[in-house]
Write a protein that holds these residues in place. Structure first.
Motif, PDB file in Angstrom:
ATOM      1  N   PRO A  44      -0.739   4.102  -3.174  1.00  0.00           N
ATOM      2  CA  PRO A  44      -0.995   5.232  -4.073  1.00  0.00           C
ATOM      3  C   PRO A  44      -0.200   5.088  -5.376  1.00  0.00           C
ATOM      4  N   LEU A 115       7.276   0.190  12.947  1.00  0.00           N
ATOM      5  CA  LEU A 115       7.059   1.113  11.823  1.00  0.00           C
ATOM      6  C   LEU A 115       8.313   1.293  10.973  1.00  0.00           C
ATOM      7  N   THR A 119       8.518   0.680   7.067  1.00  0.00           N
ATOM      8  CA  THR A 119       9.128   1.581   6.083  1.00  0.00           C
ATOM      9  C   THR A 119      10.054   0.799   5.165  1.00  0.00           C
ATOM     10  N   GLU A 126       7.806  -0.847  -3.157  1.00  0.00           N
ATOM     11  CA  GLU A 126       7.529   0.151  -4.192  1.00  0.00           C
ATOM     12  C   GLU A 126       8.675   0.331  -5.183  1.00  0.00           C
ATOM     13  N   TYR A 161      -4.517  -3.275  14.226  1.00  0.00           N
ATOM     14  CA  TYR A 161      -3.670  -2.136  13.881  1.00  0.00           C
ATOM     15  C   TYR A 161      -2.644  -2.556  12.826  1.00  0.00           C
ATOM     16  N   VAL A 165      -2.008  -1.327   8.917  1.00  0.00           N
ATOM     17  CA  VAL A 165      -0.788  -0.739   8.345  1.00  0.00           C
ATOM     18  C   VAL A 165      -0.459  -1.419   7.008  1.00  0.00           C
ATOM     19  N   GLU A 167      -2.521  -3.082   5.016  1.00  0.00           N
ATOM     20  CA  GLU A 167      -3.637  -3.336   4.098  1.00  0.00           C
ATOM     21  C   GLU A 167      -3.372  -2.778   2.700  1.00  0.00           C
TER      22      GLU A 167
ATOM     23  N   GLU B  12      -4.700  -0.878  20.381  1.00  0.00           N
ATOM     24  CA  GLU B  12      -5.887  -1.704  20.246  1.00  0.00           C
ATOM     25  C   GLU B  12      -7.178  -0.921  20.492  1.00  0.00           C
ATOM     26  N   THR B  86       3.970   6.797   0.445  1.00  0.00           N
ATOM     27  CA  THR B  86       3.853   5.792   1.513  1.00  0.00           C
ATOM     28  C   THR B  86       5.084   5.768   2.413  1.00  0.00           C
ATOM     29  N   THR B  87       6.283   5.723   1.831  1.00  0.00           N
ATOM     30  CA  THR B  87       7.473   5.653   2.691  1.00  0.00           C
ATOM     31  C   THR B  87       7.684   6.977   3.417  1.00  0.00           C
ATOM     32  N   MET B  90       5.323   6.642   6.315  1.00  0.00           N
ATOM     33  CA  MET B  90       5.783   5.622   7.273  1.00  0.00           C
ATOM     34  C   MET B  90       6.957   6.138   8.106  1.00  0.00           C
ATOM     35  N   LEU B  91       7.888   6.822   7.453  1.00  0.00           N
ATOM     36  CA  LEU B  91       9.055   7.352   8.171  1.00  0.00           C
ATOM     37  C   LEU B  91       8.626   8.362   9.229  1.00  0.00           C
ATOM     38  N   ALA B  93       5.747   8.456  10.637  1.00  0.00           N
ATOM     39  CA  ALA B  93       5.020   7.726  11.681  1.00  0.00           C
ATOM     40  C   ALA B  93       5.995   7.055  12.647  1.00  0.00           C
ATOM     41  N   ALA B  94       7.081   6.492  12.104  1.00  0.00           N
ATOM     42  CA  ALA B  94       8.097   5.868  12.959  1.00  0.00           C
ATOM     43  C   ALA B  94       8.729   6.921  13.855  1.00  0.00           C
ATOM     44  N   GLY B 131      -1.698  11.717  -1.438  1.00  0.00           N
ATOM     45  CA  GLY B 131      -2.346  10.575  -2.081  1.00  0.00           C
ATOM     46  C   GLY B 131      -2.529   9.355  -1.196  1.00  0.00           C
ATOM     47  N   SER B 133      -4.251   7.005   1.628  1.00  0.00           N
ATOM     48  CA  SER B 133      -5.655   6.813   2.001  1.00  0.00           C
ATOM     49  C   SER B 133      -5.894   7.365   3.410  1.00  0.00           C
ATOM     50  N   HIS B 135      -8.169   6.670   5.532  1.00  0.00           N
ATOM     51  CA  HIS B 135      -8.487   5.551   6.416  1.00  0.00           C
ATOM     52  C   HIS B 135      -7.207   4.868   6.903  1.00  0.00           C
ATOM     53  N   TRP B 136      -6.282   4.657   5.998  1.00  0.00           N
ATOM     54  CA  TRP B 136      -4.999   4.039   6.335  1.00  0.00           C
ATOM     55  C   TRP B 136      -4.214   4.926   7.305  1.00  0.00           C
ATOM     56  N   ASN B 139      -5.566   4.856  10.919  1.00  0.00           N
ATOM     57  CA  ASN B 139      -5.138   3.641  11.620  1.00  0.00           C
ATOM     58  C   ASN B 139      -3.665   3.729  12.011  1.00  0.00           C
ATOM     59  N   LEU B 140      -2.846   4.209  11.080  1.00  0.00           N
ATOM     60  CA  LEU B 140      -1.395   4.262  11.301  1.00  0.00           C
ATOM     61  C   LEU B 140      -1.056   5.020  12.587  1.00  0.00           C
ATOM     62  N   TYR B 141      -1.798   6.076  12.864  1.00  0.00           N
ATOM     63  CA  TYR B 141      -1.513   6.912  14.030  1.00  0.00           C
ATOM     64  C   TYR B 141      -2.472   6.659  15.202  1.00  0.00           C
ATOM     65  N   PHE B 143      -2.257   4.932  17.696  1.00  0.00           N
ATOM     66  CA  PHE B 143      -1.620   4.763  19.005  1.00  0.00           C
ATOM     67  C   PHE B 143      -1.392   6.101  19.703  1.00  0.00           C
TER      68      PHE B 143
END
Lengths: 277, 244
Positions: A44, A115, A119, A126, A161, A165, A167, B12, B86-87, B90-91, B93-94, B131, B133, B135-136, B139-141, B143
């Motif tokens: 983004p 993950l 990060t 970035e 998967y 992540v 992509e 998967e 994004t971060t 990601m955080l 998600a972790a 902001g 995506s 789609h992204w 996929n990230l979640y 699992f």
């Protein structure tokens, strides 16, 4: 998993890249941006056309000579007048130390760890790498998403998967893979540290109680993952078992051609002479 | 290549496939509440939890963003305002992965009724408003186990925003979406941000089979309805205390 990465939409192979060759002629010594800088939808807020620098990745297991080559390449490029920025794993301000703590504690599960590494990667990408590329610097990456994908994949996390992540990550201009046999990596690592690290021998995976066997089996699994990734992402594979000077010569040749400079002679300075064996 | 993976990952298998199958690979059940801030979801889940606790049911309550694992990173990132969309994503998600792998999945396999205050849909709605995506994010979640019930609490934007703004002296930087540059005024930025999140939630009602709950209905009346819906969908006897 739907991904926008199709053969038709990609620039030609790094071996004889007509896209870059043309761009180079037009731009002279300025290394022009290739057509597609991201695997999928860009991060983004990033405009790919402003990224005028080059991203050069060196991948390979511990003991493949990766870090040595990065030090030498940095000196060579700076000598040639290029500004260089580097990146690596666990170096982000945001979570670098947290990952160290997680690894030491050894209570972390595989998806979480994958993950957290992600990060760490995106924070560096970035906050350090994209600004550097916007300013026209050359970024040398001491490992990239491929190591992260390989490590997670051998622990049973799906490849699609993981590719999903990453992509939104930036596609490197060149990706080198320093390939060494696990036995050679073992000898080099042991010589350097007098021991073998818990994670580099995959001891969380209960492969063997014997450290040597565990290391060889784990590194063989990683190597097979890399063979797959090498095809998927068109790595430039180099034999990491030949001398440092030989590997460096091959790296410089490819990088020089990418940058549109003549491959120059290079001898390491006194400070780095000890690496030149 | 399949031989080198020691076990098959849940990541998967796409979420849709598991939902369509209808059968879950565990004896437990997962109940989720979602909705924007001020929609009343936490109050309602709390009351549901108290009801089940008092009855002696085998339950576990889990919250979004509660793992100590990423707390220091989140604090560091928020204090210094280092987080990008994004971060930030990601955080979280972790953090969620840690809760998922160490709490939610083991408890579902152990036959618990797991109550979650916010789930992956929070990330889908909020991070997409930031902001990322869609789609992204999906996929990230991927699992994450699919909930058995997702209660979506919906209140009109003004009602929800007023509940939050009235109760809080100052909205936090990221909470108000100040990093997104909607407005320099925190209350106004918060409102715009929440509106985007609300729209994203609304779009998931059908795709993710949300049960729509009207957040403006009286608390006890809504709770009665929630308990009834839970009983209809889930065999509560399965989680009831064993009689000796």
């Amino acid at each position: 998993m739907k991904r926008s990465r199709t053969p038709a939409s990609r620039p030609a192979s790094p071996n004889g890249n007509p896209v870059k060759a043309k761009a180079r002629k037009k731009a002279g010594n300025n290394h022009a941006a290739p057509a597609i800088r991201f695997y999928g939808v860009p991060l983004p807020g990033v405009r790919p056309e402003e990224l005028s620098g080059s991203l050069i990745v060196v991948e390979g297991t511990d003991g493949s000579g990766r870090s040595t080559q990065i030090s030498l390449l940095t000196e060579w490029l700076e000598g040639e007048g290029f500004a260089v920025e580097t990146m690596g794993l666990r170096r982000s301000f945001l979570v670098g130390e947290d990952i160290d703590a997680l690894l030491a504690e050894n209570a972390v599960t595989r998806t979480t760890l994958a993950l957290m590494y992600g990060t760490d990667f995106f924070d560096q990408l970035e906050r350090r790498i994209l600004p550097a590329l916007r300013s026209g610097l050359i970024v040398l990456a001491d490992r990239y998403i491929f190591t992260l994908i390989a490590r997670a994949a051998v622990r049973g996390i799906g490849r699609d998967y993981l590719h999903g992540v990453y992509e939104i990550a930036l596609r490197p201009d060149l990706t080198f893979w320093l390939n060494v046999k696990p036995e050679v990596a073992f000898d080099r690592e042991f010589k350097k540290l007098q021991t073998i690290s818990y994670w580099e021998s995959g001891r969380d995976m209960s492969l063997s109680n014997d450290l040597f066997k565990s290391f060889i089996r784990y590194q063989s699994m990683i190597k097979r993952e890399f063979e797959y990734l090498s095809k998927r992402h068109e790595f430039i594979e180099l034999d990491g078992e030949v001398s440092v000077a030989q590997v460096n010569g091959l790296l410089r040749k490819r990088i020089a051609s990418h940058l549109g400079i003549r491959a120059t002679h290079y001898k390491p300075s006194h400070a780095l002479a000890h690496l030149w064996r | 290549m399949a031989t080198i993976t020691p076990e098959i990952s849940i990541a998967e298998r796409p979420v849709a496939e598991r939902t369509a199958a209808g059968k879950r690979p565990y004896p437990g059940a997962l109940v989720v509440v979602e909705g924007i801030d001020g929609s009343g979801k936490s109050t309602q889940l709390y009351l549901l939890k108290r009801w089940l606790e008092i009855g002696g049911y085998r339950i576990h309550f889990t919250e979004w963003n509660s793992s100590p694992l990423v707390k220091s990173a989140t604090r560091r990132g928020k204090q210094r305002r280092l987080l990008t969309p994004t971060t930030f994503s990601m955080l979280h998600a972790a953090d969620f992965a840690d809760r998922c792998e160490r709490q939610i999945l083991p408890l579902l396999h152990g036959g618990y009724l797991v109550l979650a205050d916010r789930y992956v849909y929070t990330a889908f709605a909020r991070d997409a408003a930031r902001g990322c995506s869609p789609h992204w994010l999906r996929n990230l979640y991927s699992f994450a186990p699919v909930p058995d019930i997702t209660f979506y609490f919906r209140a009109p934007l003004d009602v929800a925003v007023n509940r939050i703004v009235a109760g809080r002296p100052k909205l936090k930087y990221y909470e108000a979406g100040m990093d997104l540059g909607f407005s320099l005024d925190r209350a106004e930025s918060f409102r715009i941000f929440q509106e985007k999140i609300l729209n994203n939630y609304d779009q998931m009602v059908e795709t993710d089979r949300f049960i729509l709950m009207d957040g403006t209905v009286r608390v006890n009346k809504l709770q009665r309805l929630m308990r009834q819906l839970l009983g209809d969908k889930i065999d509560l006897a399965h989680f009831a205390p064993k009689k000796k």
